[in-house]
Design a protein around this motif. Structure first.
Motif, PDB file in Angstrom:
ATOM      1  N   GLU B 837       0.796  -1.213   0.000  1.00  0.00           N
ATOM      2  CA  GLU B 837       0.000   0.000   0.000  1.00  0.00           C
ATOM      3  C   GLU B 837       0.830   1.266   0.000  1.00  0.00           C
ATOM      4  O   GLU B 837       0.285   2.353  -0.071  1.00  0.00           O
ATOM      5  CB  GLU B 837      -0.908   0.016   1.228  1.00  0.00           C
ATOM      6  N   GLY B 838       2.111   1.109   0.124  1.00  0.00           N
ATOM      7  CA  GLY B 838       2.945   2.301   0.140  1.00  0.00           C
ATOM      8  C   GLY B 838       2.833   3.076   1.427  1.00  0.00           C
ATOM      9  O   GLY B 838       3.243   4.222   1.495  1.00  0.00           O
ATOM     10  N   CYS B 839       2.231   2.485   2.451  1.00  0.00           N
ATOM     11  CA  CYS B 839       2.158   3.230   3.703  1.00  0.00           C
ATOM     12  C   CYS B 839       3.144   2.634   4.696  1.00  0.00           C
ATOM     13  O   CYS B 839       3.528   1.473   4.614  1.00  0.00           O
ATOM     14  CB  CYS B 839       0.750   3.231   4.262  1.00  0.00           C
ATOM     15  N   ARG B 840       3.573   3.451   5.629  1.00  0.00           N
ATOM     16  CA  ARG B 840       4.584   3.048   6.590  1.00  0.00           C
ATOM     17  C   ARG B 840       3.992   3.103   7.988  1.00  0.00           C
ATOM     18  O   ARG B 840       3.151   3.935   8.280  1.00  0.00           O
ATOM     19  CB  ARG B 840       5.793   3.975   6.510  1.00  0.00           C
ATOM     20  N   VAL B 841       4.488   2.212   8.827  1.00  0.00           N
ATOM     21  CA  VAL B 841       3.974   2.153  10.194  1.00  0.00           C
ATOM     22  C   VAL B 841       4.573   3.298  10.999  1.00  0.00           C
ATOM     23  O   VAL B 841       5.788   3.477  11.019  1.00  0.00           O
ATOM     24  CB  VAL B 841       4.343   0.803  10.839  1.00  0.00           C
ATOM     25  N   ARG B 842       3.722   4.080  11.628  1.00  0.00           N
ATOM     26  CA  ARG B 842       4.209   5.157  12.490  1.00  0.00           C
ATOM     27  C   ARG B 842       4.094   4.780  13.963  1.00  0.00           C
ATOM     28  O   ARG B 842       4.990   5.041  14.742  1.00  0.00           O
ATOM     29  CB  ARG B 842       3.421   6.443  12.220  1.00  0.00           C
ATOM     30  N   LYS B 843       2.959   4.200  14.335  1.00  0.00           N
ATOM     31  CA  LYS B 843       2.765   3.810  15.735  1.00  0.00           C
ATOM     32  C   LYS B 843       2.154   2.422  15.729  1.00  0.00           C
ATOM     33  O   LYS B 843       1.316   2.113  14.880  1.00  0.00           O
ATOM     34  CB  LYS B 843       1.793   4.762  16.438  1.00  0.00           C
ATOM     35  N   VAL B 844       2.552   1.626  16.694  1.00  0.00           N
ATOM     36  CA  VAL B 844       1.936   0.308  16.802  1.00  0.00           C
ATOM     37  C   VAL B 844       1.853  -0.055  18.271  1.00  0.00           C
ATOM     38  O   VAL B 844       2.733   0.276  19.060  1.00  0.00           O
ATOM     39  CB  VAL B 844       2.715  -0.749  15.985  1.00  0.00           C
ATOM     40  N   THR B 845       0.773  -0.700  18.639  1.00  0.00           N
ATOM     41  CA  THR B 845       0.631  -1.160  20.007  1.00  0.00           C
ATOM     42  C   THR B 845      -0.295  -2.362  20.031  1.00  0.00           C
ATOM     43  O   THR B 845      -1.065  -2.579  19.095  1.00  0.00           O
ATOM     44  CB  THR B 845       0.100  -0.033  20.912  1.00  0.00           C
ATOM     45  N   VAL B 846      -0.193  -3.167  21.097  1.00  0.00           N
ATOM     46  CA  VAL B 846      -1.125  -4.265  21.266  1.00  0.00           C
ATOM     47  C   VAL B 846      -2.327  -3.717  22.006  1.00  0.00           C
ATOM     48  O   VAL B 846      -2.184  -3.017  23.002  1.00  0.00           O
ATOM     49  CB  VAL B 846      -0.499  -5.395  22.082  1.00  0.00           C
ATOM     50  N   ALA B 847      -3.501  -4.004  21.502  1.00  0.00           N
ATOM     51  CA  ALA B 847      -4.705  -3.544  22.188  1.00  0.00           C
ATOM     52  C   ALA B 847      -5.625  -4.733  22.404  1.00  0.00           C
ATOM     53  O   ALA B 847      -5.664  -5.658  21.586  1.00  0.00           O
ATOM     54  CB  ALA B 847      -5.406  -2.469  21.377  1.00  0.00           C
ATOM     55  N   SER B 858     -12.661 -11.773  24.388  1.00  0.00           N
ATOM     56  CA  SER B 858     -11.819 -10.629  24.041  1.00  0.00           C
ATOM     57  C   SER B 858     -10.587 -11.174  23.342  1.00  0.00           C
ATOM     58  O   SER B 858     -10.231 -12.343  23.516  1.00  0.00           O
ATOM     59  CB  SER B 858     -11.421  -9.834  25.274  1.00  0.00           C
ATOM     60  N   GLU B 859      -9.960 -10.355  22.548  1.00  0.00           N
ATOM     61  CA  GLU B 859      -8.771 -10.813  21.837  1.00  0.00           C
ATOM     62  C   GLU B 859      -7.769  -9.669  21.729  1.00  0.00           C
ATOM     63  O   GLU B 859      -8.117  -8.497  21.860  1.00  0.00           O
ATOM     64  CB  GLU B 859      -9.140 -11.320  20.435  1.00  0.00           C
ATOM     65  N   ASN B 860      -6.510 -10.063  21.523  1.00  0.00           N
ATOM     66  CA  ASN B 860      -5.448  -9.072  21.344  1.00  0.00           C
ATOM     67  C   ASN B 860      -5.185  -8.871  19.862  1.00  0.00           C
ATOM     68  O   ASN B 860      -5.076  -9.832  19.110  1.00  0.00           O
ATOM     69  CB  ASN B 860      -4.166  -9.543  22.022  1.00  0.00           C
TER      70      ASN B 860
END
Lengths: 359, 1003
Positions: B837-847, B858-860
């Motif tokens: 997609e040409g997009c880059r990851v800026r922020k990532v977290t487990v929720a 519930s799931e992670n």
């Protein structure tokens, strides 16, 4: 049928003659073993060559060119064997047999050919594809899908892209739409040296993904992320050098592909997956300050099974080896080629048919 | 055929996804960016703020919030509530009027735009003829009086906005009986102010900008009184009994005028320049408030001596001998006084002054001696010093929560104890599900702790790291209030202070362990402070250690800033988080990553040069690792050399523009058209620039790129690093160049913790061949759950991780997500985001996402923000894209950079320097305002003008009913603190049953 066969070394030559079933030639490995057995040289590495109908000395080193060689036997096939360490690669190539009256003398006295410099073709192992035009059979003639193999070369990709606009035919008439174009080629870069890309070519897809609707930066990131195996589909600014296809029935591979895949989308998908997996897993791990090594793939899970088969399909073209049918493009032996195609049931070469290699 | 099965077509999963994920932007926290207008309804006890971008926000009791947006996105110039109605009128700078109303819809009130209207004059009249300058909503609630630039006053009916032409008050009619000589000197000019008589709704006071003030009788359509002011008029204010009014003027004076039936041309009672005798600035607004003891409050904006205090943004309050000029940190937009609005009350008895300044809201308690400020429960100025980073901690244990609040309350003693005076409406939103903290790091070296549990983002506690260091400006320097006899009696109010003494103090990374109360804070000059929560003031020495990250590299020179100098000897710290160890990175480059393990008592930190591990129990540096590439010059030279190169490139681009200008001219000249040569050269430049559009180089990344050693992420994990039989503590680090380092740690058991050193040994180094920056590292346990946070298991808040099955390592780079097996690293799965997609990851977290249908599921998943501002949810451990929502505009780089995710699928990002937008990805955890503003019943009564006595009675009764409402609402606010203890207990019970564990990956 009888086949003649010669074995040479520095000081002399041995000749053997034996027969082989033309319809069931078997595998190259078996044939190689047979040669070693016939000449009683079980542990000597040798190079195998043959003369085709034009009298060119051509190598036999895989199933494809072995089958090809067998198919050219008329009825006799002359096979040359050289010990690998003594091998004179320059002996192979076009006109090698016709130019010199006696190829044997050339082979026996290797310094002989120095007087007559000719185009030297090195062994296929030494080739590495740098670029190719692919999927000619499924793309419109106005488009060109180019693959740049960054793998292993130090050459920079060497091109720039820009925003621009192009005119499309839509149900509402002509419409100006934004597009991405090649803006500059770096002299000496991979892109320029292939001659397949030019300034103002419109970029339509990157590794099977349409570019329309994406920003310049997005497309840049896509190209860089795929830079190890970049496949870009362009609409060349110069439409005069397009590959003109013969009637659809003549291209055997085109036939097979098109009959099974009426729309080009799945093909693009397949292509993308191949591209994806090829550049895969070159990540390096250093364990406990030991030697760096490539990270292996874990045992396939059900999720990744489909893509794994994709890799195997493509493995033969990956190792930098030229399949023989591409070498055959040097000859215009259409009928023989047809014969060969019929003999060869392996679908993997179909995908590479129509490929032009730029050296 | 598997690959032709398009993903995401499993109907069961699709249904589940609908129960799990949902995107909502729920509420805006903080202070509105560029406020431009203020309004207040004493009847509804609601305040309205308009902004330059056309937003209108209503605030009442904490939790009562409404927001509306004008389609035109024009500046809101004025806001007027319709008396005794749930309606308000806004005037925009395009001269359009908008009627908004609060209507109840499915149990909650909503703010909606009802009508819009633009005043049109007769054909051919200049636009100024209808340019609205003053708006008066009449107490009859039936008409609006619109004063214009031409001096005419138009009357429009409500809510239809129909112009009643025969009631227009023309300037000619007003001037008829004005003395000849006064008339000659000045025409009416624009209408500056319109004020209804407080006792007689048939009379309105009209003030014109040149100084003329008239009292107009609506019944007889004529002027009853003329007040011939000699100074340019700014504003008017009636006294409560209607016997006098006060006017304020451009020259910094105010004048009192008597209104009586016997004198039709009264002379002013008093003309006074409060800050004279030297020339003063205008007084733009004035209040005259009566009190029981007879001494009025005179409150006015501006009027400062022009030469020496002309730059101050002041509002002066005068009450008898007391006088204070409140000095605001930014321009005053508008203000209002909260006073007794009972029509029967004899006096105003003002209780509070609410001031909207450009950068903050200040409320002054006028009842308490000394006039202290009131701590606002909302509209906090997040940007009082620029926000440099933020960190969110979910589900804070009650104990820590109370300790933070108690530390904060000690800081707030100078605030008034007055309950929040703007208390209209009722908050009917359910109590927030848990206690959440949002920590913001600021440029001035402070960390602010915000209660982010509910709709009101409320400051709990402010921590300053400045005391540890010696800076040029002593913090006590300018805190001294001015002496008693200073004139004017200025007093600084407000907290907005965007000027940082030393940019090196800026906070870059924050990590809080909610179980132990350990806090690690790292800053711009390579300083890492480890702190502990202490409920008492204390004086102690901060231990100091240096970490030389260039240990075995030679010949490098750091050209950036120096490290901060520390204070020698013991330092006094107030109650709260108190630093006990300072680790100083050398070179003192900005700290780019930070991790704290409170159970092992270790803190890891990284800069652009490398990373280190510090044992804060033994106060000993365990190891450092240099990640520099030999060719990485940029990282060594520091930020200064980058500035130089920027300058250079700027210079080059200017040169290019100049060159293109010259060449463009030359071309024109060649064409022989002499007249065009003289044309603006600027157009040539533009054309030239269009010819050379932006282009992007396509090149594979190489190891030689600069900043490859930049440490992006650090992660502690107890996992199988070496062999599959024994797990051990480990530290993972990811760099900008796509390298992951893993260190095996040996932490001595608790009984020998102080005796034996912590040991570390490098076990693995993974080089991702795509060389994209590593932004997150995470270990999944045998059940593919993320490992729990330190101490989470010890506090029984999480099941212990599965150490039986094999662990997996998830490495998130800006371009790909990859899962590797452990301990033998082999790649298992991946998702190539950028390639597709040409997009880059800026922020990532487990929720953790809970189902809105069933409580037990519930799931992670991974919540990912890309550089395009999209939010994507990616499943674990199979890395399948679940859903994608556009969230932030891709041009809003600072918004994307400021985004922070919570562990339960919510998030925050800055929409302006002073406002966080809160969003939710979860169907279950949703914090949004839900409130009711009661519709007063008085609206159904027919309003008859000449029966004002009866009207007052009706109004009064409704008011009382409403007052009762406010009491219950207040009661609920008071009760909530008791309730919170109750739901805390129940929550902790829920907490015990939580079966997921997680660790934030991207910070």
């Amino acid at each position: 049928m009888f086949l003649s066969h010669q074995h040479q070394c520095w000081f002399g030559a041995e000749f053997r003659r034996f027969s082989l079933e033309r319809s069931k030639p078997g595998k190259f490995e078996e044939f190689y073993g047979l040669l070693q057995h016939v000449h009683k040289i079980p542990n000597v590495d040798v190079l195998v060559g043959y003369t085709d109908i034009h009298g060119d000395l051509l190598p036999i080193n895989n199933d494809d060119n072995y089958h090809k060689a067998v198919s050219t036997a008329n009825p006799l096939l002359r096979i040359f064997i050289q010990r690998k360490e003594d091998a004179d690669y320059s002996a192979f190539g076009t006109d090698t047999m016709t130019r010199k009256k006696n190829v044997l003398s050339n082979v026996l006295r290797p310094d002989n050919h120095k007087k007559k410099p000719h185009i030297v073709i090195s062994m296929p192992q030494d080739f590495r594809p740098v670029s190719s035009i692919i999927d000619v059979d499924i793309l419109p003639e106005t488009h060109r899908r180019v693959r740049l193999y960054k793998y292993g070369t130090d050459k920079p990709l060497g091109f720039y892209i820009r925003d621009g606009s192009s005119v499309r035919v839509t149900p509402h008439g002509l419409e100006k739409v934004p597009g991405i174009f090649i803006s500059r080629l770096v002299p000496g870069g991979l892109a320029q040296s292939t001659g397949l890309l030019a300034v103002n070519d419109e970029v339509l897809e990157v590794n099977g993904i349409e570019v329309s609707g994406k920003s310049l930066d997005q497309v840049t990131d896509m190209m860089i992320a795929n830079s190890r195996n970049l496949i870009i589909t362009v609409r060349p600014a110069n439409q005069r050098n397009n590959v003109v296809r013969n009637s659809r029935t003549s291209g055997s591979s085109g036939q097979s592909t098109e009959s099974s895949l009426p729309s080009s989308t799945p093909n693009i998908l397949a292509n993308f997956l191949q591209g994806e997996e090829e550049s895969d897993e070159e990540d390096i791990i250093i364990e406990d300050s030991g030697e760096p090594q490539q990270i292996p793939k874990a045992a396939p899970t059900s999720e990744s099974l489909e893509s794994l088969t994709q890799i195997e399909l493509h493995e033969s073209t990956q190792n930098g080896f030229l399949p023989s049918n591409e070498m055959n493009l040097n000859h215009s032996a259409g009928s023989i080629s047809m014969e060969y195609e019929v003999q060869d049931p392996d679908p993997k070469s179909l995908e590479e048919d129509g490929t032009i290699i730029t050296l | 055929m598997r690959r032709f099965l398009r993903p995401g077509h499993d109907p069961v999963r699709e249904r589940l996804k609908r129960d799990l994920f949902q995107f909502n932007k729920t509420v805006e926290h903080g202070f509105p960016h560029q406020p431009s207008a203020l309004g207040y309804s004493p009847f509804l006890r609601l305040m309205a703020i308009g902004t330059r971008s056309g937003a209108i926000k209503l605030y009442g009791a904490p939790g009562v919030e409404f927001m509306g947006l004008h389609e035109e996105n024009n500046t809101v110039m004025q806001i007027h509530f319709i008396p005794d109605q749930c309606q308000l009128v806004t005037l925009l700078d395009d001269n359009s009027l908008h009627l908004w109303s609060l209507k109840q819809h499915s149990g909650a009130s909503e703010l909606r735009e009802e009508h819009r209207f633009t005043l049109k004059g007769p054909p051919g009249s200049p636009p100024s003829a209808t340019q609205v300058t003053a708006v008066l909503p009449h107490s009859s609630r039936e008409v609006l009086y619109l004063g214009t630039e031409s001096g005419n006053i138009f009357v429009v009916e409500l809510p239809s906005f129909r112009v009643v032409e025969d009631r227009t008050i023309t300037s000619e009619a007003v001037l008829q009986r004005v003395p000849e000589d006064y008339c000659n000197r000045r025409s009416c000019e624009l209408v500056e102010a319109l004020r209804e008589h407080p006792k007689n709704p048939d009379q309105i006071l009209i003030g014109y900008s040149r100084g003329l003030i008239v009292l107009w009788d609506l019944q007889n359509n004529k002027v009853t009184h003329h007040f011939l002011g000699s100074q340019q008029l700014e504003n008017l204010y009636w006294q409560r009994d209607g016997s006098k009014f006060i006017s304020c003027h451009y020259d910094g004076s105010y004048t009192q005028w008597p209104v009586s039936s016997d004198n039709r041309h009264p002379e002013p009672l008093e003309n006074f320049v409060p800050y004279g005798p030297f020339p003063c600035k205008a007084i733009s607004k004035i209040y005259w408030q009566t009190t029981k003891n007879g001494l009025p409050y005179i409150i006015f904006q501006g009027g400062m001596p022009r030469a020496s205090y002309g730059d101050r943004h002041s509002i002066s309050v005068v009450h008898g001998s007391q006088q204070i000029a409140f000095d605001f940190t930014s321009r005053v937009i508008d203000f209002f006084i909260i006073f007794s609005s009972e029509p029967t009350a004899e006096f105003d008895d003002p209780s509070a002054m609410v001031v909207l300044a450009e950068e903050e809201l200040v409320v002054i308690d006028l009842k308490t001696a000394g006039w202290p400020a009131v701590h606002p429960p909302y509209l906090a100025s997040l940007h009082c010093s620029a926000i440099t980073c933020s960190h969110h901690v979910s589900n804070i244990p009650l104990k820590l929560w109370e300790r933070i609040i108690s530390a904060g309350s000690k800081q707030n003693i100078h605030y008034s104890s007055m309950p929040w005076p703007i208390d209209g409406g009722t908050n009917i939103a359910p109590d927030p599900p848990q206690r959440d903290l949002l920590l913001t790091g600021h440029e001035d070296g402070t960390v602010r702790f915000w209660d982010a549990s509910g709709v009101c983002l409320h400051l709990l506690y402010k921590l300053s790291t400045v005391r540890v260091f010696l800076t040029d400006a002593d913090p006590n320097d300018n805190m001294n209030p001015l002496g008693e006899d200073e004139w004017p009696p200025l007093r600084k109010v407000g907290t907005f202070d965007p000027y940082s003494d030393d940019p090196r103090l800026g906070i870059q990374k924050i990590y809080l362990c909610k179980y132990s109360g350990y806090l690690a804070v790292a800053g711009t000059a390579g300083q890492v402070l480890v702190m502990e929560l202490n409920d008492e003031d204390a004086e102690h020495v901060v231990d100091h250690a240096e970490a030389d990250l260039l240990q075995d590299q030679e010949g490098y020179r750091w050209k950036g800033h120096e490290k901060l100098r520390t204070r020698d000897g013991p330092v006094r710290f107030e109650a709260g988080f108190q630093p006990f160890v300072l680790v100083q990175c050398q070179p003192p480059a900005v700290v780019t990553s930070l991790a704290l393990h409170s159970e092992w008592k270790l803190v890891a930190f990284g800069t652009s040069h490398g990373f280190g591990l510090f044992d804060h129990q033994q106060k000993r540096l365990v190891f450092v690792k240099c990640t520099l590439h030999p060719s990485d010059q940029l990282a060594l030279e520091g930020p200064l050399s980058r500035v130089k190169s920027l300058k250079k490139s700027l210079r080059q681009s200017f040169r290019r523009i100049r060159r293109s200008r010259v060449s463009g001219r030359k071309r024109r000249g060649g064409s022989g058209n002499a007249s065009e040569v003289r044309g603006p050269p600027f157009r040539d430049t533009l054309q030239e620039m269009e010819l050379a559009p932006v282009q992007r180089k396509i090149e594979a990344r190489s190891a030689e790129d600069s900043f490859t050693g930049f440490v992006r992420t650090l992660y502690f994990a107890d996992t199988f690093l070496r062999d599959s039989s024994r797990h051990c503590p480990s530290l993972w680090a990811g760099t900008n160049g796509g390298t992951v380092y893993a260190f095996c740690l040996r932490v001595p058991p608790a009984e020998r913790r102080m005796d034996e050193p912590v040991r570390a040994e490098q076990a693995k180094e993974i080089q991702l061949m795509h060389r994209a920056p590593v932004v997150g590292i995470l270990v999944l346990d045998g059940r593919s759950n993320p490992l729990p946070e330190p101490l989470e298991v010890a506090h029984d808040l999480s099941k212990s991780p599965d150490m039986q099955g094999s662990h997996q390592l998830l490495v998130v780079s800006e371009e790909q997500f990859k899962v590797f097996t452990l301990p033998k690293v082999s790649s298992k799965l991946k998702l190539k985001l950028t390639a597709l997609e040409g997009c880059r990851v800026r922020k990532v977290t487990v929720a953790n996402f809970g189902s809105c249908k069933t409580d037990d599921y519930s799931e992670n998943d991974l919540a990912v923000l890309t550089n395009l501002g999209d939010i994507q949810i990616i499943s674990l451990p199979f890395l399948k894209l679940q859903i994608r929502y556009p969230c932030i505009r891709k041009e809003d780089v600072s918004g994307i950079a400021s985004c922070v995710f919570t562990k339960y699928g919510q998030g925050f990002y800055l929409i302006s320097p002073s406002e966080f937008e809160r969003f939710s990805l979860s169907t279950k955890w949703l914090v949004e305002p839900r409130c009711v503003v009661d519709m007063p019943e008085v609206t159904s009564n027919n309003h008859v003008h000449n029966k004002s006595g009866m009207e007052n009675a009706v109004r009064k009764s409704s008011k009382q009913r409403h007052e009762g409402n406010i009491v219950t609402c207040l009661h609920s606010v008071v009760a909530s603190s008791e309730v919170s203890c109750m739901w805390q207990e129940s929550l902790e019970r829920i907490g015990c049953s939580f079966c997921w564990k997680e660790e934030a990956v991207g910070r």
